[in-house]
Design an enzyme around this catalytic site. Structure first.
Site, mmCIF file in Angstrom:
data_model
loop_
_atom_site.group_PDB
_atom_site.id
_atom_site.type_symbol
_atom_site.label_atom_id
_atom_site.label_comp_id
_atom_site.label_asym_id
_atom_site.label_seq_id
_atom_site.Cartn_x
_atom_site.Cartn_y
_atom_site.Cartn_z
ATOM 1 N N THR A 75 37.830 34.962 47.972
ATOM 2 C CA THR A 75 39.026 34.387 48.128
ATOM 3 C C THR A 75 40.075 33.683 47.646
ATOM 4 O O THR A 75 40.723 34.656 47.056
ATOM 5 C CB THR A 75 39.264 32.815 49.990
ATOM 6 O OG1 THR A 75 37.936 33.771 50.681
ATOM 7 C CG2 THR A 75 40.052 32.821 49.857
ATOM 8 N N GLN A 182 31.371 42.926 48.555
ATOM 9 C CA GLN A 182 30.488 43.523 49.140
ATOM 10 C C GLN A 182 29.680 45.341 48.485
ATOM 11 O O GLN A 182 28.158 45.154 49.008
ATOM 12 C CB GLN A 182 31.216 44.483 50.897
ATOM 13 C CG GLN A 182 31.830 43.392 51.012
ATOM 14 C CD GLN A 182 31.037 42.897 52.419
ATOM 15 O OE1 GLN A 182 29.176 43.395 52.706
ATOM 16 N NE2 GLN A 182 30.925 41.907 53.274
ATOM 17 N N HIS A 204 27.790 34.468 47.451
ATOM 18 C CA HIS A 204 27.041 34.432 48.466
ATOM 19 C C HIS A 204 26.539 35.642 49.319
ATOM 20 O O HIS A 204 25.745 35.456 50.284
ATOM 21 C CB HIS A 204 27.740 32.937 49.618
ATOM 22 C CG HIS A 204 28.702 33.689 50.156
ATOM 23 N ND1 HIS A 204 29.273 33.561 51.461
ATOM 24 C CD2 HIS A 204 29.949 33.494 49.693
ATOM 25 C CE1 HIS A 204 30.308 33.842 52.265
ATOM 26 N NE2 HIS A 204 31.379 34.236 50.794
ATOM 27 N N CYS A 328 36.359 36.594 64.840
ATOM 28 C CA CYS A 328 36.436 35.189 65.285
ATOM 29 C C CYS A 328 37.106 34.922 63.193
ATOM 30 O O CYS A 328 36.165 34.743 62.459
ATOM 31 C CB CYS A 328 35.510 34.113 65.070
ATOM 32 S SG CYS A 328 37.152 32.724 65.896
#
Ligand SMILES: *Cc1c(COP(=O)(O)O)cnc(C)c1O
Length: 392
Positions: A75, A182, A204, A328
């Site tokens: 991010t 990814q 991660h 979500c």
């Protein structure tokens, strides 16, 4: 007996590999120095460990160590790349090109820039989730300063024509950024051969710890510059200030090395397991595959079970950890949104809410695949019986 919950959500995050944890441990208590404290030995030890990790990480994508900047995750890397280029090249142009299926952190960064006066073109993708390089070409104008296209999608696994877009950017002299979160450690990446200028990824997603990531920034042919988004004492060539997460970076380096060493073998295994799961689940009536049939991450499976609400299915199936199409995106339960990626490939809201993402990984076994397929099938028929009785 199988251990539950069975984890099949490896696109969301991965467990830390035991070998990674072992490499990290000494850096919490024994070698705890600040990698910027170069007046004593504890600082040198930390600094040396960071540089060894940086070398391993650079090598994995065919970059130079000095082209790797450590961040807190993908991010932050995406924010830094996109806002960093936009703010620096503001006087040169105000147009940015991206796609409909980017991660929210890319789309939201662009939205923030739009409010600052930048013009954003968000390209559509085809039914398989693939962007057409010709569409990218046609969207370019004299004021285009940045093109950001993800390497592989986190929901449907589709792999984009990155080398083709890279070549285009090279010809036109436009900065090319890719969110490869990814893809790194899963499929081969070569920033030189693919003409990539900026590339984001995170530890991660490849069996390393959370809270550490990297941004590759090309240093020559052409040198790519960005404006820092966090100012401070000048760490990471002044591009990302803040004390380095030494243990996390050591873990990241070890995780990348293991992923690269074992990629080929692991991919063959995952490909077979994924196809086994795919075959079993597509046998269920009214089910269909999302994403590209072949140009897709080997560990990804995204399926719509028409007529079944996937949130309900997952509530009934609490011994399996998968992800729903109504992913979500925030921690607020009330904020369940139907995925923008599924919308972009043409699924309507009802189909989107009937979709499940399976992410397989290093610790997925054939037994688990068979268990999950069996659970999906039995919970699905239970839900169908309920709905035919008018219970739900
Ligand atoms: C997970 C993910 C991100 C966000 O990564 P963080 O390290 O959690 O910030 C961004 N892009 C893609 C494609 C991802 O899969």
């Amino acid at each position: 007996m199988i251990k539950t919950p069975v984890y099949m959500d490896y696109h969301a995050t991965t467990p830390v590999d035991k070998r990674v944890l072992d490499a990290m441990m000494p850096f919490f208590t024994e070698h705890f120095g600040n990698a910027a404290s170069l007046q004593h030995r504890l600082g040198w030890i930390a600094k040396e460990a960071v540089e060894i990790a940086r070398k391993k990480i650079a090598k994995a994508i065919n970059a130079q160590p000095r082209e790797i900047i450590f961040t807190s995750g993908a991010t932050e890397s995406n924010n830094l790349a996109i806002k960093g280029v936009a703010h620096l090249l503001r006087s040169k142009g105000n147009h940015i090109i991206t796609t409909q299926i980017e991660h929210k952190c890319v789309l939201e960064s662009c939205k923030t820039l739009e409010a600052e006066g930048f013009r954003i073109s968000i390209l559509p993708i085809d039914q398989f989730g693939k962007v057409n390089a010709n569409d990218v070409k046609n969207a370019i104008t004299d004021s285009t300063i940045l093109i950001s296209v993800m390497f592989a999608n986190n929901e449907i696994g589709t792999v984009q024509p990155i080398a083709e877009i890279g070549k285009l950017c090279e010809e036109k002299g436009i900065v090319f950024h890719t969110d490869a979160t990814q893809a790194v450690g899963r499929i081969p990446i070569d920033v030189e051969a693919m003409n990539i200028h900026l590339l984001s990824f995170a530890s991660h997603k490849m069996y390393g710890p959370k809270g550490v990531g990297a941004l590759y920034i090309r240093s020559k042919n052409p040198r790519t510059a960005i404006e820092p988004q966090i100012n401070g004492a000048g760490h990471e060539h002044g591009l990302r200030s803040g004390t380095l997460n030494v243990a996390g970076i050591v873990g990241f380096g070890t995780a990348v090395q293991i992923a690269m060493d074992e990629m080929e073998e692991e991919n063959i295994r995952l490909f077979h397991l994924r196809n086994r799961l795919q075959e079993k689940i597509l046998k269920i009536e009214n089910s269909s595959l999302n994403g590209h049939p072949t140009e897709r991450l080997p560990n990804n499976l995204n399926i719509t079970l028409h007529g079944i609400n996937s949130d309900q299915l997952m509530t009934e199936m609490n011994d399996v950890a998968v992800s729903a199409g109504s992913a979500c995106t925030s921690e607020e339960i009330g904020d369940m949104q139907y995925s923008h990626v599924l919308h972009a490939i043409g699924l309507n809201e009802e189909s989107g809410r009937s979709t499940i993402r399976f992410g397989l990984g290093r610790f997925t076994s054939e037994e688990e695949v068979d268990y999950v397929a069996e659970r999906i099938n039995s919970v699905r028929s239970k839900l169908r019986t309920f709905s035919s009785l008018g219970v739900v």
